[in-house]
Design an enzyme around this catalytic site. Sequence first.
Site, mmCIF file in Angstrom:
data_model
loop_
_atom_site.group_PDB
_atom_site.id
_atom_site.type_symbol
_atom_site.label_atom_id
_atom_site.label_comp_id
_atom_site.label_asym_id
_atom_site.label_seq_id
_atom_site.Cartn_x
_atom_site.Cartn_y
_atom_site.Cartn_z
ATOM 1 N N ASP A 145 3.284 -5.489 8.027
ATOM 2 C CA ASP A 145 2.834 -4.436 7.637
ATOM 3 C C ASP A 145 3.914 -3.806 6.811
ATOM 4 O O ASP A 145 4.999 -3.608 7.079
ATOM 5 C CB ASP A 145 2.622 -3.657 8.881
ATOM 6 C CG ASP A 145 1.903 -2.366 8.789
ATOM 7 O OD1 ASP A 145 0.678 -2.101 8.709
ATOM 8 O OD2 ASP A 145 2.839 -1.359 8.503
ATOM 9 N N ASN A 205 1.654 5.937 -0.741
ATOM 10 C CA ASN A 205 0.429 6.046 -1.254
ATOM 11 C C ASN A 205 -0.051 7.676 -1.619
ATOM 12 O O ASN A 205 -0.591 7.939 -2.750
ATOM 13 C CB ASN A 205 -0.870 5.615 -0.442
ATOM 14 C CG ASN A 205 -1.977 4.892 -1.376
ATOM 15 O OD1 ASN A 205 -1.547 4.521 -2.394
ATOM 16 N ND2 ASN A 205 -2.902 5.099 -0.832
ATOM 17 N N HIS A 265 -2.889 6.565 -5.653
ATOM 18 C CA HIS A 265 -3.457 5.145 -5.343
ATOM 19 C C HIS A 265 -3.262 4.131 -6.139
ATOM 20 O O HIS A 265 -3.077 2.832 -6.100
ATOM 21 C CB HIS A 265 -5.055 5.202 -5.146
ATOM 22 C CG HIS A 265 -5.342 6.318 -3.952
ATOM 23 N ND1 HIS A 265 -5.070 5.808 -2.768
ATOM 24 C CD2 HIS A 265 -5.891 7.538 -3.974
ATOM 25 C CE1 HIS A 265 -5.593 6.788 -1.953
ATOM 26 N NE2 HIS A 265 -6.132 7.765 -2.520
ATOM 27 N N ASP A 298 -1.623 0.600 -5.147
ATOM 28 C CA ASP A 298 -2.180 -0.569 -5.495
ATOM 29 C C ASP A 298 -1.124 -1.525 -5.992
ATOM 30 O O ASP A 298 -1.078 -2.664 -5.784
ATOM 31 C CB ASP A 298 -3.457 -0.507 -6.504
ATOM 32 C CG ASP A 298 -4.475 0.235 -5.775
ATOM 33 O OD1 ASP A 298 -4.352 0.207 -4.574
ATOM 34 O OD2 ASP A 298 -5.456 0.569 -6.514
ATOM 35 N N GLU A 314 -2.737 -2.416 4.384
ATOM 36 C CA GLU A 314 -1.442 -2.898 3.945
ATOM 37 C C GLU A 314 -0.974 -3.844 4.954
ATOM 38 O O GLU A 314 0.331 -4.280 4.762
ATOM 39 C CB GLU A 314 -0.560 -1.635 4.004
ATOM 40 C CG GLU A 314 0.055 -1.178 5.214
ATOM 41 C CD GLU A 314 -1.178 0.057 6.008
ATOM 42 O OE1 GLU A 314 -0.752 0.851 6.838
ATOM 43 O OE2 GLU A 314 -2.089 -0.076 5.421
#
Length: 243
Positions: free
Chosen positions: A185, A193, A198, A202, A229
């Site tokens: 994780d 983020n 975003h 990404d 994630e």
Amino acid sequence: MTSDVADMQVDPAVYRSLLESTRAIPWKIDWATMTFAYIGPQIEELLGWAPSSWKTVDDWVERMHPEDREKTVNFCVSQSQCGIDHEADYRALTRDGSYVWIRDVVHVVRNADGEVDSLVGFMFDISERKKTEEKLLQLQRELEELSFKDGLTGVANRRMLDSVLELEWSNARRIGQPLSLIMLDIDYFKQYNDHYGHVQGDDCLKQVAAMLRKAAVRHRDFLARYGGEEFLLVLPETDAAAA
């Protein structure tokens, strides 16, 4: 009018003219001698071989792609021996060394005693159809691949993970070998983020996925995006210490 129609029905020249005006290639093979009694002149336009060069079934066999030859010949012979009309698709060799996809539609002609007398049929050029079929198959393969791939990171998705995990779990139980899973994780990903946006988030996921892909170096090591994630590594035949 009626007399003219009757004359056409008994005049072989009329039938030959009609046959040779089609794109399909008519042919006839004498079963007893396995020789060509006739093959349409269209064969030369399609494959480059003159009609006079088609003497026996050996010419037909030799001008067939090696990968198609045994299966096609065995099928056609067995069906013909049983008196069954049939169709066969195969690649035929052209005089310039390339190949054309052919569909042979075969009718078995019997004599008065019910024995096979001859084979008559038509050859059709189905190259364009085969190209279309191959494109459709390729598209289908791509769609299937996409359905098991995470669109953002390019690694396997949860759907693929469930299938692989079930298979590896069953295999581990069957052979009595360990199976390890590593759940990863990304720490503070939400804050990252929210702060960078975003698009940057990404990009972070893509970079982490690329790094983890390098870690799964063995043949059966499997990496998937578990969700958000989170990533998961499936390591067959791997104990906890090795994992």
